[in-house]
Design an enzyme around this catalytic site. Sequence first.
Site, short mmCIF file in Angstrom:
data_model
loop_
_atom_site.label_atom_id
_atom_site.label_comp_id
_atom_site.label_asym_id
_atom_site.label_seq_id
_atom_site.Cartn_x
_atom_site.Cartn_y
_atom_site.Cartn_z
CB SER A 128 39.17 39.03 32.28
OG SER A 128 39.57 40.06 32.11
CG HIS A 179 42.09 36.32 34.70
ND1 HIS A 179 43.29 37.02 34.72
CD2 HIS A 179 41.12 37.01 34.33
CE1 HIS A 179 42.77 38.44 34.44
NE2 HIS A 179 41.25 38.28 34.45
#
Length: 256
Positions: A128, A179
Amino acid sequence: MFLRTESFKEFLKFYPVVSFLVGLHFFLWILIDVLGLGFARDLESFGVGVNLFILQGEYWRLVTPIFLHSGFTHALFNSFSLVLFGPALEQMLGKGKFIVMYLAAGIFGNFGTFIVDPDAYYAHLGASGAIFGIFGVYVYMVLFRKHLIDQANSQIIMVILILGLFMSFTRPNINILGHIFGLIGGFAVAPLLLRRARPFSIWQVRAQRTSSTRSDISFDPNRWNQKKLPMKKYGKYIIWGLIIFLVLVALASGSF
Protein backbone atom coordinates in the site's frame (compact mmCIF):
# COMPACT_ATOMS: atom_id res chain seq x y z
CA MET A 1 -4.94 6.35 -19.29
CA PHE A 2 -6.41 4.12 -16.59
CA LEU A 3 -8.72 2.16 -18.89
CA ARG A 4 -6.95 -1.07 -19.81
CA THR A 5 -7.58 -1.95 -23.46
CA GLU A 6 -4.62 -4.30 -23.85
CA SER A 7 -4.99 -8.03 -24.14
CA PHE A 8 -3.44 -10.15 -21.38
CA LYS A 9 -0.49 -10.96 -23.62
CA GLU A 10 0.01 -7.29 -24.49
CA PHE A 11 -0.23 -6.30 -20.83
CA LEU A 12 2.57 -8.68 -19.90
CA LYS A 13 4.68 -7.39 -22.76
CA PHE A 14 4.06 -3.67 -22.35
CA TYR A 15 4.21 -3.47 -18.54
CA PRO A 16 6.71 -6.09 -17.35
CA VAL A 17 7.40 -4.48 -13.96
CA VAL A 18 3.74 -4.22 -12.97
CA SER A 19 3.14 -7.75 -14.26
CA PHE A 20 6.07 -9.10 -12.24
CA LEU A 21 4.92 -7.37 -9.05
CA VAL A 22 1.37 -8.66 -9.35
CA GLY A 23 2.66 -12.16 -10.08
CA LEU A 24 4.98 -11.94 -7.06
CA HIS A 25 2.10 -10.92 -4.79
CA PHE A 26 0.09 -14.00 -5.64
CA PHE A 27 3.08 -16.32 -5.85
CA LEU A 28 4.04 -15.48 -2.26
CA TRP A 29 0.41 -15.71 -1.15
CA ILE A 30 0.14 -19.23 -2.59
CA LEU A 31 3.38 -20.34 -0.95
CA ILE A 32 2.54 -18.85 2.45
CA ASP A 33 -1.25 -19.03 2.84
CA VAL A 34 -2.40 -21.73 0.44
CA LEU A 35 0.40 -24.28 0.59
CA GLY A 36 1.61 -23.22 4.01
CA LEU A 37 5.16 -24.29 3.24
CA GLY A 38 7.51 -24.09 6.17
CA PHE A 39 10.24 -22.14 4.40
CA ALA A 40 7.61 -19.71 3.05
CA ARG A 41 6.25 -19.03 6.53
CA ASP A 42 9.80 -18.53 7.74
CA LEU A 43 10.32 -16.11 4.87
CA GLU A 44 7.24 -14.16 5.94
CA SER A 45 8.45 -13.98 9.55
CA PHE A 46 11.88 -12.93 8.27
CA GLY A 47 10.48 -10.20 6.03
CA VAL A 48 7.47 -8.70 7.81
CA GLY A 49 7.92 -5.18 9.15
CA VAL A 50 8.50 -4.93 12.90
CA ASN A 51 9.90 -1.62 14.12
CA LEU A 52 11.64 -3.07 17.16
CA PHE A 53 13.56 -5.53 14.99
CA ILE A 54 14.54 -2.72 12.61
CA LEU A 55 15.82 -0.76 15.61
CA GLN A 56 17.96 -3.78 16.47
CA GLY A 57 19.60 -3.69 13.02
CA GLU A 58 17.31 -5.78 10.79
CA TYR A 59 17.15 -3.03 8.17
CA TRP A 60 15.95 -5.30 5.38
CA ARG A 61 12.53 -5.07 7.02
CA LEU A 62 12.24 -1.60 5.52
CA VAL A 63 12.07 -3.26 2.08
CA THR A 64 10.66 -6.77 2.35
CA PRO A 65 7.17 -5.84 3.69
CA ILE A 66 6.45 -4.19 0.33
CA PHE A 67 6.04 -7.61 -1.29
CA LEU A 68 4.14 -9.46 1.46
CA HIS A 69 0.40 -9.44 2.15
CA SER A 70 -1.88 -10.66 4.90
CA GLY A 71 -4.17 -12.93 2.92
CA PHE A 72 -5.81 -13.16 -0.48
CA THR A 73 -8.07 -10.09 -0.18
CA HIS A 74 -5.16 -7.89 0.80
CA ALA A 75 -3.05 -9.13 -2.11
CA LEU A 76 -6.00 -8.86 -4.50
CA PHE A 77 -6.87 -5.31 -3.59
CA ASN A 78 -3.30 -4.01 -3.81
CA SER A 79 -2.73 -5.89 -7.07
CA PHE A 80 -5.95 -4.48 -8.52
CA SER A 81 -4.82 -0.96 -7.61
CA LEU A 82 -1.42 -1.63 -9.17
CA VAL A 83 -2.93 -2.98 -12.39
CA LEU A 84 -5.25 0.01 -12.64
CA PHE A 85 -2.82 2.84 -11.90
CA GLY A 86 0.66 1.38 -12.44
CA PRO A 87 0.84 0.71 -16.22
CA ALA A 88 0.51 4.32 -17.38
CA LEU A 89 3.24 5.42 -14.99
CA GLU A 90 5.52 2.54 -15.99
CA GLN A 91 5.19 3.58 -19.62
CA MET A 92 5.77 7.26 -18.84
CA LEU A 93 8.80 6.73 -16.59
CA GLY A 94 10.29 3.60 -18.12
CA LYS A 95 11.02 0.35 -16.30
CA GLY A 96 14.08 1.55 -14.39
CA LYS A 97 12.60 4.77 -13.04
CA PHE A 98 9.33 3.04 -12.19
CA ILE A 99 11.22 0.49 -10.08
CA VAL A 100 13.13 3.31 -8.36
CA MET A 101 9.89 5.16 -7.61
CA TYR A 102 8.06 2.07 -6.37
CA LEU A 103 10.85 0.98 -4.04
CA ALA A 104 11.58 4.53 -2.83
CA ALA A 105 7.92 5.13 -1.93
CA GLY A 106 7.52 1.73 -0.28
CA ILE A 107 10.74 2.09 1.73
CA PHE A 108 9.85 5.64 2.75
CA GLY A 109 6.45 4.42 3.91
CA ASN A 110 8.08 1.77 6.08
CA PHE A 111 10.74 4.22 7.28
CA GLY A 112 8.07 6.73 8.27
CA THR A 113 6.30 4.01 10.22
CA PHE A 114 9.60 3.24 11.96
CA ILE A 115 10.73 6.74 12.91
CA VAL A 116 7.41 7.67 14.51
CA ASP A 117 7.51 4.71 16.91
CA PRO A 118 10.80 2.78 16.64
CA ASP A 119 10.13 0.67 19.73
CA ALA A 120 6.77 -0.63 18.50
CA TYR A 121 6.32 -4.40 18.42
CA TYR A 122 3.63 -4.96 15.83
CA ALA A 123 3.76 -6.37 12.31
CA HIS A 124 3.00 -4.35 9.19
CA LEU A 125 3.17 -5.51 5.60
CA GLY A 126 1.74 -4.80 2.17
CA ALA A 127 2.37 -2.80 -1.00
CA SER A 128 0.00 0.00 0.00
CA GLY A 129 2.79 2.46 0.78
CA ALA A 130 4.34 1.94 -2.65
CA ILE A 131 0.94 2.25 -4.32
CA PHE A 132 0.29 5.50 -2.47
CA GLY A 133 3.67 6.53 -3.86
CA ILE A 134 2.22 6.06 -7.36
CA PHE A 135 -0.56 8.45 -6.36
CA GLY A 136 2.08 10.84 -5.07
CA VAL A 137 3.67 11.00 -8.52
CA TYR A 138 0.29 11.57 -10.14
CA VAL A 139 -0.54 14.33 -7.65
CA TYR A 140 2.73 16.02 -8.58
CA MET A 141 1.64 15.83 -12.23
CA VAL A 142 -1.74 17.33 -11.39
CA LEU A 143 -0.10 20.24 -9.56
CA PHE A 144 3.10 20.90 -11.54
CA ARG A 145 3.12 18.84 -14.76
CA LYS A 146 -0.37 19.40 -16.10
CA HIS A 147 0.71 18.57 -19.64
CA LEU A 148 1.29 14.95 -18.59
CA ILE A 149 -2.25 14.24 -17.37
CA ASP A 150 -5.60 15.49 -18.64
CA GLN A 151 -8.37 16.94 -16.52
CA ALA A 152 -10.56 13.83 -16.46
CA ASN A 153 -7.74 11.60 -15.22
CA SER A 154 -6.66 14.29 -12.76
CA GLN A 155 -10.13 14.19 -11.24
CA ILE A 156 -10.03 10.40 -11.01
CA ILE A 157 -6.68 10.50 -9.21
CA MET A 158 -7.81 13.12 -6.70
CA VAL A 159 -11.09 11.34 -5.96
CA ILE A 160 -9.36 8.00 -5.41
CA LEU A 161 -6.68 9.65 -3.26
CA ILE A 162 -9.26 11.37 -1.06
CA LEU A 163 -11.22 8.14 -0.66
CA GLY A 164 -8.04 6.23 0.08
CA LEU A 165 -6.94 8.68 2.76
CA PHE A 166 -10.43 8.74 4.26
CA MET A 167 -10.51 4.96 4.56
CA SER A 168 -6.96 4.92 5.89
CA PHE A 169 -8.09 6.99 8.85
CA THR A 170 -11.47 5.32 9.39
CA ARG A 171 -10.85 1.59 8.85
CA PRO A 172 -9.22 -0.57 11.53
CA ASN A 173 -5.88 -2.38 11.20
CA ILE A 174 -4.51 0.09 8.66
CA ASN A 175 -0.92 1.33 8.65
CA ILE A 176 -1.83 4.98 8.27
CA LEU A 177 1.77 6.15 8.54
CA GLY A 178 2.83 3.80 5.75
CA HIS A 179 0.20 5.27 3.45
CA ILE A 180 1.01 8.90 4.26
CA PHE A 181 4.78 8.53 4.07
CA GLY A 182 4.48 6.43 0.91
CA LEU A 183 2.46 9.25 -0.67
CA ILE A 184 5.09 11.77 0.41
CA GLY A 185 7.87 9.56 -0.92
CA GLY A 186 6.29 9.29 -4.37
CA PHE A 187 5.66 13.04 -4.46
CA ALA A 188 9.25 13.76 -3.40
CA VAL A 189 10.93 11.70 -6.14
CA ALA A 190 8.50 12.82 -8.86
CA PRO A 191 10.44 15.98 -9.90
CA LEU A 192 13.55 13.94 -10.71
CA LEU A 193 11.79 11.03 -12.40
CA LEU A 194 9.42 13.12 -14.54
CA ARG A 195 12.04 15.33 -16.19
CA ARG A 196 11.81 13.64 -19.58
CA ALA A 197 8.45 11.97 -19.18
CA ARG A 198 5.83 12.15 -21.91
CA PRO A 199 2.07 11.78 -21.62
CA PHE A 200 0.84 8.21 -21.67
CA SER A 201 -0.15 6.83 -25.07
CA ILE A 202 -0.99 3.22 -25.75
CA TRP A 203 0.35 3.69 -29.27
CA GLN A 204 3.82 4.45 -27.92
CA VAL A 205 3.97 1.07 -26.24
CA ARG A 206 2.79 -0.98 -29.20
CA ALA A 207 5.78 -3.18 -29.86
CA GLN A 208 6.69 -4.81 -33.17
CA ARG A 209 3.59 -5.87 -35.06
CA THR A 210 3.07 -7.21 -38.54
CA SER A 211 2.94 -4.36 -41.03
CA SER A 212 0.27 -6.08 -43.09
CA THR A 213 -2.28 -6.03 -40.30
CA ARG A 214 -1.10 -3.07 -38.19
CA SER A 215 0.10 -0.55 -40.77
CA ASP A 216 -2.94 1.63 -40.19
CA ILE A 217 -2.19 2.15 -36.51
CA SER A 218 -1.51 5.75 -35.59
CA PHE A 219 -2.28 8.06 -32.73
CA ASP A 220 -5.65 9.14 -34.07
CA PRO A 221 -8.11 10.29 -31.39
CA ASN A 222 -11.02 9.62 -33.80
CA ARG A 223 -10.00 6.02 -34.38
CA TRP A 224 -12.38 4.75 -31.71
CA ASN A 225 -15.30 6.14 -33.71
CA GLN A 226 -14.79 3.26 -36.09
CA LYS A 227 -15.36 0.71 -33.35
CA LYS A 228 -18.69 -0.85 -32.58
CA LEU A 229 -18.37 0.38 -28.99
CA PRO A 230 -17.72 4.16 -28.78
CA MET A 231 -15.06 4.04 -26.08
CA LYS A 232 -14.91 7.81 -25.71
CA LYS A 233 -18.57 7.81 -24.79
CA TYR A 234 -18.56 4.87 -22.39
CA GLY A 235 -14.99 4.91 -21.15
CA LYS A 236 -15.65 7.31 -18.29
CA TYR A 237 -18.50 5.13 -17.05
CA ILE A 238 -16.24 2.09 -17.07
CA ILE A 239 -13.61 4.00 -15.12
CA TRP A 240 -16.08 5.16 -12.50
CA GLY A 241 -17.44 1.64 -12.30
CA LEU A 242 -13.93 0.44 -11.50
CA ILE A 243 -13.62 3.16 -8.87
CA ILE A 244 -16.83 2.03 -7.19
CA PHE A 245 -15.60 -1.56 -7.28
CA LEU A 246 -12.30 -0.42 -5.79
CA VAL A 247 -14.07 1.29 -2.91
CA LEU A 248 -16.36 -1.70 -2.27
CA VAL A 249 -13.40 -4.06 -2.14
CA ALA A 250 -11.62 -1.76 0.28
CA LEU A 251 -14.65 -1.47 2.54
CA ALA A 252 -15.14 -5.23 2.52
CA SER A 253 -11.52 -6.12 3.18
CA GLY A 254 -10.33 -3.31 5.41
CA SER A 255 -6.95 -3.67 3.69
CA PHE A 256 -6.39 -0.22 2.22
